[in-house]
Design an enzyme around this catalytic site. Structure first.
Site, short mmCIF file in Angstrom:
data_model
loop_
_atom_site.label_atom_id
_atom_site.label_comp_id
_atom_site.label_asym_id
_atom_site.label_seq_id
_atom_site.Cartn_x
_atom_site.Cartn_y
_atom_site.Cartn_z
N SER A 193 -1.58 -6.57 -0.51
CA SER A 193 -0.60 -7.23 0.34
C SER A 193 -1.37 -8.04 1.37
O SER A 193 -2.54 -7.75 1.63
CB SER A 193 0.23 -6.15 1.05
OG SER A 193 0.95 -6.70 2.13
N TYR A 232 1.54 1.45 5.74
CA TYR A 232 1.49 0.56 4.58
C TYR A 232 0.24 -0.31 4.62
O TYR A 232 -0.50 -0.42 3.64
CB TYR A 232 2.76 -0.29 4.56
CG TYR A 232 2.89 -1.25 3.40
CD1 TYR A 232 3.29 -0.79 2.15
CD2 TYR A 232 2.65 -2.61 3.55
CE1 TYR A 232 3.44 -1.67 1.08
CE2 TYR A 232 2.79 -3.50 2.50
CZ TYR A 232 3.20 -3.03 1.26
OH TYR A 232 3.34 -3.89 0.21
P1 NDP Z 1 10.09 -2.07 -5.41
O1 NDP Z 1 10.43 -1.10 -4.34
O2 NDP Z 1 11.10 -3.05 -5.88
O3 NDP Z 1 9.50 -1.31 -6.69
C1 NDP Z 1 8.54 -0.32 -6.51
C2 NDP Z 1 8.28 0.39 -7.80
O4 NDP Z 1 7.43 1.53 -7.51
C3 NDP Z 1 9.57 0.94 -8.42
O5 NDP Z 1 9.45 0.94 -9.81
C4 NDP Z 1 9.58 2.37 -7.88
O6 NDP Z 1 10.34 3.28 -8.63
C5 NDP Z 1 8.09 2.69 -7.97
N1 NDP Z 1 7.77 3.88 -7.18
C6 NDP Z 1 8.08 4.13 -5.89
N2 NDP Z 1 7.68 5.36 -5.54
C7 NDP Z 1 7.11 5.91 -6.63
C8 NDP Z 1 6.55 7.17 -6.92
N3 NDP Z 1 6.53 8.15 -6.01
N4 NDP Z 1 6.05 7.39 -8.15
C9 NDP Z 1 6.11 6.43 -9.10
N5 NDP Z 1 6.65 5.22 -8.91
C10 NDP Z 1 7.16 4.96 -7.68
O7 NDP Z 1 8.79 -2.85 -4.86
P2 NDP Z 1 8.15 -4.26 -5.25
O8 NDP Z 1 8.42 -4.57 -6.66
O9 NDP Z 1 8.49 -5.21 -4.19
O10 NDP Z 1 6.60 -3.91 -5.03
C11 NDP Z 1 5.66 -3.75 -6.09
C12 NDP Z 1 4.28 -3.75 -5.48
O11 NDP Z 1 4.03 -5.00 -4.83
C13 NDP Z 1 4.08 -2.67 -4.42
O12 NDP Z 1 2.78 -2.14 -4.55
C14 NDP Z 1 4.19 -3.44 -3.11
O13 NDP Z 1 3.49 -2.81 -2.06
C15 NDP Z 1 3.60 -4.77 -3.50
N6 NDP Z 1 4.00 -5.92 -2.67
C16 NDP Z 1 5.29 -6.38 -2.71
C17 NDP Z 1 5.66 -7.48 -1.96
C18 NDP Z 1 7.04 -8.03 -1.97
O14 NDP Z 1 7.33 -8.97 -1.20
N7 NDP Z 1 7.96 -7.53 -2.80
C19 NDP Z 1 4.68 -8.18 -1.10
C20 NDP Z 1 3.35 -7.60 -1.13
C21 NDP Z 1 3.05 -6.51 -1.90
P3 NDP Z 1 11.97 3.43 -8.45
O15 NDP Z 1 12.56 2.41 -9.37
O16 NDP Z 1 12.22 4.83 -8.89
O17 NDP Z 1 12.29 3.19 -7.01
#
Ligand code: NDP
Length: 253
Positions: free
Chosen positions: A152, A165
């Site tokens: 990020s 975070y």
């Molecule tokens: P979402 O919250 O939309 O998706 C996150 C995913 O991680 C989901 O599939 C969720 O599962 C899964 N997850 C959460 N907790 C756990 C756990 N305990 N065990 C296994 N899986 C888990 O997030 P994004 O798609 O936005 O983010 C994806 C990545 O990108 C992350 O690492 C985030 O930090 C990074 N990021 C995102 C940005 C953005 O603007 N969106 C910007 C910068 C970085 P479930 O479906 O069950 O919730």
């Protein structure tokens, strides 16, 4: 990123995606399958994962399989058992996208609850590391493996109130750099992707007042995700890439 992948870019590749049930990870899993990869789906919610798997299988290209794992509760031994289960179905992994992540609370450092701090570190850093250790033998069986972590902009420059975070994403960048050095002369490259502000559930919880229509969608940022899994990036390692180069961090304007 302007990248035009060939339609068979990922033929014969086996790629594992964590957090494949939603947001960017779901889109990456679908995209990798469209470009020919066998996709191994992981996440904490078996039902949501199965939906994604069904969607991929309905493309009629290659079969995907779901392997649930909750990164908040998994122990190093659970990660090892997870790798053993995967090895029962797949001879190797050509790519791993560590995408699963949690945000924690957006509050000043002095107010972060210990449980929230530990939850963010467990999911984003500790279990991601244990899983990496467990999956390395399968990755090293690939002739050109690609290990991708998700970072990020706050993993490069700290931002007030993003304490847990941001700290977890600095750790992610560090983990990537160390691993990249350790495998520099081997058949494994290790890089980070910073997606940049992207229209997902996590983004909406971080910036509830933002106009989501001004954000890129997960689909828009897939060119970099493809580039780093395919042969065109074979010599790239130890780099933190931006999926939206030039984008100013913070709320969309
Ligand atoms: P979402 O919250 O939309 O998706 C996150 C995913 O991680 C989901 O599939 C969720 O599962 C899964 N997850 C959460 N907790 C756990 C756990 N305990 N065990 C296994 N899986 C888990 O997030 P994004 O798609 O936005 O983010 C994806 C990545 O990108 C992350 O690492 C985030 O930090 C990074 N990021 C995102 C940005 C953005 O603007 N969106 C910007 C910068 C970085 P479930 O479906 O069950 O919730």
């Amino acid at each position: 990123m302007h990248y035009q992948p060939k339609s068979d870019l990922l033929d014969h590749r086996i790629i594992l995606v964590t957090g494949a049930s939603d947001g960017i990870g779901r889109e990456a899993a679908l995209t990798y399958a469209r470009y020919g990869a066998q996709v191994v789906l992981s996440g904490r919610n078996a039902e949501k994962l199965q939906h994604v798997s069904n969607e991929i299988n309905s493309l009629g290209k290659v079969e995907s399989r779901a392997f649930p794992l909750d990164l908040d509760s998994a122990t190093p031994d659970d990660c090892h058992q997870f790798a053993v289960r995967i090895a029962e179905y797949y001879p190797r992994l050509d790519g791993v996208l560590h995408n699963a992540g949690v945000l924690g609370d957006i509050v000043p450092m002095e107010q972060i609850e210990p449980d929230v701090w530990q939850h963010v570190m467990r999911v984003n850093v500790n279990t991601t590391f244990f899983l990496t250790q467990a999956l390395l033998p399968l990755l090293l069986k690939s002739e050109a493996g690609s290990l991708i972590f998700t970072s990020s902009s706050v993993g490069r420059t700290g931002r007030a109130e993003w304490g847990a975070y941001a700290t977890s994403k600095f750790a992610t960048e560090g983990m990537m750099q160390v691993l990249a050095e350790e495998y520099r002369s081997r058949n494994l490259r290790v890089n980070c992707i910073n997606p940049g502000g992207t229209r997902t559930k996590m983004r909406a919880s971080a910036f509830p007042n933002e106009d989501a229509n001004k954000l890129k969608t997960p689909t828009d940022i897939m060119p970099l995700y493809l580039y780093l899994m395919g042969d065109d990036s074979r010599r790239k390692t130890g780099i933190s890439f931006d999926a939206q180069p030039g984008r100013k961090p913070g709320a969309a304007e």
